[in-house]
Scaffold this motif. Structure first.
Motif, PDB file in Angstrom:
ATOM      1  N   GLY A  64       0.810  -1.210   0.000  1.00 21.03           N
ATOM      2  CA  GLY A  64       0.000   0.000   0.000  1.00 21.03           C
ATOM      3  C   GLY A  64       0.846   1.265   0.000  1.00 21.03           C
ATOM      4  O   GLY A  64       0.498   2.269  -0.618  1.00 21.03           O
ATOM      5  N   ARG A  65       1.998   1.193   0.665  1.00 25.28           N
ATOM      6  CA  ARG A  65       2.887   2.363   0.717  1.00 25.28           C
ATOM      7  C   ARG A  65       3.496   2.644  -0.656  1.00 25.28           C
ATOM      8  O   ARG A  65       3.765   3.790  -0.995  1.00 25.28           O
ATOM      9  CB  ARG A  65       4.018   2.126   1.700  1.00 25.28           C
ATOM     10  CG  ARG A  65       3.601   2.331   3.121  1.00 25.28           C
ATOM     11  CD  ARG A  65       4.787   2.617   3.974  1.00 25.28           C
ATOM     12  NE  ARG A  65       4.445   2.422   5.364  1.00 25.28           N
ATOM     13  CZ  ARG A  65       5.194   2.820   6.359  1.00 25.28           C
ATOM     14  NH1 ARG A  65       6.348   3.409   6.119  1.00 25.28           N
ATOM     15  NH2 ARG A  65       4.819   2.624   7.598  1.00 25.28           N
ATOM     16  N   LEU A  66       3.709   1.541  -1.420  1.00 27.32           N
ATOM     17  CA  LEU A  66       4.265   1.724  -2.758  1.00 27.32           C
ATOM     18  C   LEU A  66       3.234   2.360  -3.690  1.00 27.32           C
ATOM     19  O   LEU A  66       3.575   3.167  -4.551  1.00 27.32           O
ATOM     20  CB  LEU A  66       4.705   0.368  -3.346  1.00 27.32           C
ATOM     21  CG  LEU A  66       5.888  -0.319  -2.682  1.00 27.32           C
ATOM     22  CD1 LEU A  66       6.118  -1.689  -3.324  1.00 27.32           C
ATOM     23  CD2 LEU A  66       7.150   0.517  -2.809  1.00 27.32           C
ATOM     24  N   PHE A  67       1.979   1.999  -3.498  1.00 24.71           N
ATOM     25  CA  PHE A  67       0.898   2.517  -4.357  1.00 24.71           C
ATOM     26  C   PHE A  67      -0.230   3.047  -3.476  1.00 24.71           C
ATOM     27  O   PHE A  67      -1.303   2.441  -3.390  1.00 24.71           O
ATOM     28  CB  PHE A  67       0.348   1.404  -5.274  1.00 24.71           C
ATOM     29  CG  PHE A  67       1.382   0.687  -6.068  1.00 24.71           C
ATOM     30  CD1 PHE A  67       1.871  -0.548  -5.673  1.00 24.71           C
ATOM     31  CD2 PHE A  67       1.900   1.256  -7.227  1.00 24.71           C
ATOM     32  CE1 PHE A  67       2.841  -1.208  -6.411  1.00 24.71           C
ATOM     33  CE2 PHE A  67       2.868   0.605  -7.975  1.00 24.71           C
ATOM     34  CZ  PHE A  67       3.344  -0.629  -7.565  1.00 24.71           C
ATOM     35  N   PRO A  68       0.002   4.153  -2.804  1.00 20.08           N
ATOM     36  CA  PRO A  68      -0.933   4.586  -1.760  1.00 20.08           C
ATOM     37  C   PRO A  68      -2.331   4.929  -2.264  1.00 20.08           C
ATOM     38  O   PRO A  68      -3.303   4.791  -1.536  1.00 20.08           O
ATOM     39  CB  PRO A  68      -0.261   5.828  -1.155  1.00 20.08           C
ATOM     40  CG  PRO A  68       0.753   6.265  -2.146  1.00 20.08           C
ATOM     41  CD  PRO A  68       1.146   5.083  -2.938  1.00 20.08           C
ATOM     42  N   ASN A  69      -2.467   5.381  -3.492  1.00 14.96           N
ATOM     43  CA  ASN A  69      -3.778   5.842  -3.929  1.00 14.96           C
ATOM     44  C   ASN A  69      -4.423   4.927  -4.958  1.00 14.96           C
ATOM     45  O   ASN A  69      -5.430   5.293  -5.577  1.00 14.96           O
ATOM     46  CB  ASN A  69      -3.662   7.264  -4.526  1.00 14.96           C
ATOM     47  CG  ASN A  69      -3.194   8.236  -3.461  1.00 14.96           C
ATOM     48  OD1 ASN A  69      -3.646   8.191  -2.320  1.00 14.96           O
ATOM     49  ND2 ASN A  69      -2.256   9.096  -3.821  1.00 14.96           N
ATOM     50  N   LEU A  70      -3.840   3.754  -5.134  1.00  9.83           N
ATOM     51  CA  LEU A  70      -4.391   2.846  -6.133  1.00  9.83           C
ATOM     52  C   LEU A  70      -5.156   1.715  -5.465  1.00  9.83           C
ATOM     53  O   LEU A  70      -4.769   1.235  -4.394  1.00  9.83           O
ATOM     54  CB  LEU A  70      -3.273   2.241  -6.995  1.00  9.83           C
ATOM     55  CG  LEU A  70      -2.452   3.216  -7.844  1.00  9.83           C
ATOM     56  CD1 LEU A  70      -1.504   2.440  -8.745  1.00  9.83           C
ATOM     57  CD2 LEU A  70      -3.353   4.102  -8.698  1.00  9.83           C
ATOM     58  N   THR A  71      -6.227   1.290  -6.111  1.00  9.26           N
ATOM     59  CA  THR A  71      -6.969   0.125  -5.607  1.00  9.26           C
ATOM     60  C   THR A  71      -6.222  -1.129  -6.044  1.00  9.26           C
ATOM     61  O   THR A  71      -5.329  -1.073  -6.894  1.00  9.26           O
ATOM     62  CB  THR A  71      -8.391   0.101  -6.181  1.00  9.26           C
ATOM     63  OG1 THR A  71      -8.297  -0.051  -7.603  1.00  9.26           O
ATOM     64  CG2 THR A  71      -9.162   1.357  -5.833  1.00  9.26           C
ATOM     65  N   MET A  72      -6.632  -2.239  -5.538  1.00  7.76           N
ATOM     66  CA  MET A  72      -5.981  -3.509  -5.864  1.00  7.76           C
ATOM     67  C   MET A  72      -6.115  -3.807  -7.356  1.00  7.76           C
ATOM     68  O   MET A  72      -5.180  -4.303  -7.993  1.00  7.76           O
ATOM     69  CB  MET A  72      -6.620  -4.634  -5.051  1.00  7.76           C
ATOM     70  CG  MET A  72      -5.906  -5.950  -5.242  1.00  7.76           C
ATOM     71  SD  MET A  72      -6.961  -7.309  -4.793  1.00  7.76           S
ATOM     72  CE  MET A  72      -6.242  -8.625  -5.698  1.00  7.76           C
ATOM     73  N   VAL A  73      -7.263  -3.464  -7.906  1.00  5.73           N
ATOM     74  CA  VAL A  73      -7.501  -3.696  -9.340  1.00  5.73           C
ATOM     75  C   VAL A  73      -6.480  -2.909 -10.153  1.00  5.73           C
ATOM     76  O   VAL A  73      -5.852  -3.436 -11.080  1.00  5.73           O
ATOM     77  CB  VAL A  73      -8.936  -3.269  -9.717  1.00  5.73           C
ATOM     78  CG1 VAL A  73      -9.170  -3.427 -11.198  1.00  5.73           C
ATOM     79  CG2 VAL A  73      -9.950  -4.077  -8.924  1.00  5.73           C
ATOM     80  N   GLU A  74      -6.299  -1.639  -9.765  1.00  7.07           N
ATOM     81  CA  GLU A  74      -5.377  -0.764 -10.506  1.00  7.07           C
ATOM     82  C   GLU A  74      -3.937  -1.233 -10.347  1.00  7.07           C
ATOM     83  O   GLU A  74      -3.157  -1.191 -11.306  1.00  7.07           O
ATOM     84  CB  GLU A  74      -5.541   0.684 -10.022  1.00  7.07           C
ATOM     85  CG  GLU A  74      -6.866   1.304 -10.479  1.00  7.07           C
ATOM     86  CD  GLU A  74      -7.273   2.523  -9.662  1.00  7.07           C
ATOM     87  OE1 GLU A  74      -6.724   2.713  -8.549  1.00  7.07           O
ATOM     88  OE2 GLU A  74      -8.157   3.248 -10.112  1.00  7.07           O
TER      89      GLU A  74
END
Lengths: 367, 375
Positions: A64-74
């Motif tokens: 989550g820290r690597l992709f804080p604003n992305l959903t799992m799908v994204e």
């Protein structure tokens, strides 16, 4: 972060979300499962069993820290491409539906055994799924609040575990560590299945408003879940002993039958009256998580189509819940679900981390 | 609009099924036994009927001649007797109100596992059912008439429930029996009932079990020792006679609470159990003119304590010897203390040849705290 306020939760709500997803029907059979290999040290296996979800938490939080604003799908589509990413996400959604169908089926089975023996399990399951669909449609905020409210009711319900201590025998827990390290570690594996539901964090991470508190919230949630499981296991061991626990399908419920309470008579029905509302939390949480992910996956408008996705997912959970022919098959399915938990909770985040490691450029773009 | 219609439709289904259409039952349609009676059937030509089951059913209808019924039925299994009962009983049997389980002596000797499994397995049946073994045959129960109680079930429930609390008698529930039947090193003890006459039934002793089979019966004197050695807490009255130089100087009773402490030591394969029975209570009567509280003409409490200690120690040691030589099962529940230390090593060894080869040292501590309101 998810922009729609309907799908935003606080870090405190995420604690109850995780507890709500993990503490459900597993606690009712956990003392038997934990003591099968570890005997009187089954309670130590319960403590060790928390290692698996803890690893899952760390992996998901780092991801989550690597992709804080992305959903799992994204994230999946970014790392694996549109097609493969969609397949991977669909697999996760299918796992959630399968897992929750088992929980729903167990809810129906337990209700049928202890309270409504003549009512078909399909009817009991239908009643449960209707309420689940209704709540999940409201969004993460409502689901998060309801999880918090139900948690306090859960605490009250757990107090009912204390009267059976009247017939407890402390020698049932001795000698501590006597079962041997191998047996205790062997007992920790099926015990880890009780923490199934932790992987919902993969879905709700982007909804949490304060991301820096997610790790602390996750550890708190797992700690509370572990304490609840420990309490049930220790009391069951004290009252029954490891040997007879292997003869009882749901020892946590049978605990209430060993003491006489004036007026109430059947304490287990009193316990189950509250529990039936509490135990549908994971179904509710995962129904919400799967519907949300499915809506995102199909790139549909959240406001317009989310509610219909909830109905679709809810009905899917219901249909799959009716597949097992009997309680024996249901437990077999639950075992498969347990193994799938390791794939979903640890395998998936590991896979994402590996892909992220190999594609450092894409990660830097979204850091 | 469509969404609202769907919600109303679904909620409508919920309301329709909510009243429990399948599980609803009128109280008038139910037959609620409060005592279950289980015994071996008499051998018949067909040899199919193995068990005889009965129940004490309070009659719920007002203004009927009898206030309860006892109906016996034979069958291959307990479940089959329930099926056969449905051939003539208009009410539906519901065992959720069972309070007592009475087992015939013959069935107890054969083994209680079959008859208790149906109760333990049933979700509706509470595990606090009190168990007892009836000496002789259970048919005599149908002749029992107790005019001061609405039905024998109420009497038996009260008798078995309070037995351990107020006397040197054991109480066994379905839960305790189940745990002790299955757990290594444990064996149940179940109180024995005897019909003294058609208007009197009383506890006559204790049945010693090896797992689910009755292997021995002990009288009330040995039951007192058993209860103390087994650590079954409660209180009871013990008479005493204090003698000096062959002359009786005092006689009376004490009411004591009992408890025990157990310690186990080991030297190689030799185990020694140190059991300390603790009795604490008050003098409730004595015949001597001497006072307990006075500077002159006192009756020392220590003498009463010594006399009781000696008597109980003698009885307990006699009982442990009988247990090791005759019964050869651990009926005083001490093996668990050895398992608490060496479980892995002993678990498979404690069922046979263990208790008879250990050393048991019994010590009794008597503490008299009060003497009532008189000096």
């Amino acid at each position: 972060m998810e922009d729609n306020p309907r799908f935003q939760i606080t870090s405190k709500q995420s604690i109850f979300f995780i507890i709500g997803s993990t503490v459900a029907t597993g606690i009712l059979s956990l003392p038997r499962v934990a003591s099968a290999d570890a005997g009187q040290d089954g309670w130590i296996s319960v403590i060790l069993g928390v290692c698996a979800p803890l690893i899952s938490l760390l992996l998901i939080e780092r991801l989550g820290r690597l992709f804080p604003n992305l959903t799992m799908v994204e994230i999946a589509q970014l790392l694996f491409g549109k097609f493969l990413g969609s397949v991977i996400t669909a697999g996760f959604i299918a796992y959630m539906i399968f897992f929750q169908s088992i929980v729903l089926r167990l809810i129906a089975e337990i209700t049928a055994v202890f309270a409504l023996p003549k009512t078909p399990t399909s009817v009991i399951a239908l009643l449960s799924i209707i309420s689940v669909i209704y709540i999940a449609q409201k969004g993460a905020k409502v689901v998060g609040r309801l999880n918090e409210l139900l948690f306090y009711i859960l605490l009250f319900d757990l107090l009912l575990l204390l009267p059976p201590l009247k017939v407890a025998d402390y020698t049932n827990l001795l000698p501590v560590g006597g079962a041997g390290l191998t047996a205790i570690v062997k007992g920790a594996l099926p015990t880890a299945f009780a923490y199934e539901g932790m992987e919902v964090l993969l879905i709700i991470y982007p909804m949490v408003t304060k991301k820096n508190e997610v790790l602390k919230a996750g550890v708190t949630a797992l700690g509370i879940a572990m304490l609840i499981y420990l309490m049930a296991t220790v009391i069951a061991l004290l009252v029954f002993g490891a040997e007879i626990l292997q003869h009882i399908i749901w020892p946590t419920v049978v605990l209430f039958k060993v003491v006489d309470v004036p007026v109430i008579e059947r304490l287990e029905v009193f316990f189950l009256a509250f529990w039936m509302g509490l135990v549908s939390r994971p179904v509710m949480n995962m129904c919400f998580a799967s519907s949300y992910s499915l809506t995102r996956l199909l790139k549909l408008d959240m406001e317009q189509y989310y509610s219909y996705m909830v109905i679709l997912v809810g009905l899917s959970i219901y249909v799959v819940a009716l597949i097992p022919d009997n309680i024996v098959q249901t437990f077999k399915f639950a075992t498969y679900g347990g193994y799938a938990f390791f794939i979903a909770a640890i395998g998936y985040p590991l896979l994402f981390h590996l892909a992220a490691f190999l594609q450092k450029g894409k990660v830097k773009q979204y850091a | 609009m469509l969404r609202r219609a769907c919600a109303i439709f679904l909620i409508g289904i919920g309301l329709f099924v909510l009243p429990g259409c399948w599980d609803y039952q009128d109280l008038d349609e139910l037959s609620l036994p409060i005592v279950g009676i289980y015994d071996l059937a008499k051998p018949s030509e067909k040899n199919e009927e193995k068990v005889k089951v009965a129940g004490i059913f309070p009659v719920l209808y007002p203004k009927t001649e009898g206030r309860y019924t006892i109906v016996y039925e034979n069958g291959q299994t307990v479940g089959q007797t329930r099926e056969k009962r449905n051939y003539y009983s208009p009410e539906t049997l519901n065992v959720g109100m069972l309070q007592v389980g009475i087992y015939g002596e013959k069935l107890a000797r054969k083994g209680l596992h079959g008859a208790s499994d149906i109760l333990y397995r049933a979700p509706k049946v509470k595990n606090t059912i009190y168990m007892a073994v009836l000496e002789g045959g259970t048919e005599a129960l149908s002749k029992l008439k107790l005019k001061d109680y609405p039905n024998p079930g109420v009497y038996l429930f009260g008798l078995l429930k309070t037995a351990q609390k107020k006397s040197f008698l054991p109480t066994t529930t379905l839960h305790l029996y189940g745990v002790q039947e299955v757990t290594a090193g444990k064996n149940p003890v179940i109180p024995l009932l005897k019909m003294k006459s058609n208007s009197r039934i009383e506890i006559s002793g204790t049945g010693i079990f090896k797992k689910d089979k009755l292997i021995a019966k002990i009288d009330l004197k040995d039951t007192r020792s058993l209860v103390m050695l087994r650590g079954l807490e409660g209180e009871g009255s013990i008479p005493f006679i204090v003698e000096k130089n062959g002359e009786k100087i005092d006689e009376g009773s004490v009411l004591v609470k009992r408890s025990r402490k157990v310690r186990v030591t080991r030297k190689g394969d030799d185990f020694t159990f140190f059991i300390t029975v603790k009795l604490q209570g008050d003098v409730i009567e004595h015949s001597s003119q001497k006072f307990f509280i006075d500077t002159k003409n006192t009756m020392p409490l220590e003498e009463i304590q010594t006399v009781i200690k000696r008597e109980i120690e003698r009885d307990c040691r006699k009982f442990t010897q009988r247990m090791q030589e005759e019964f050869k099962v651990d009926c005083i529940d001490v093996t668990k203390y050895a398992l608490a230390k060496w479980r892995k090593e002993l678990k498979d060894k404690v069922e046979e040849g263990f208790i008879e080869n250990v050393k048991i040292v019994v010590d009794v501590e008597v503490k008299i705290k009060g003497v009532g309101v008189l000096t």
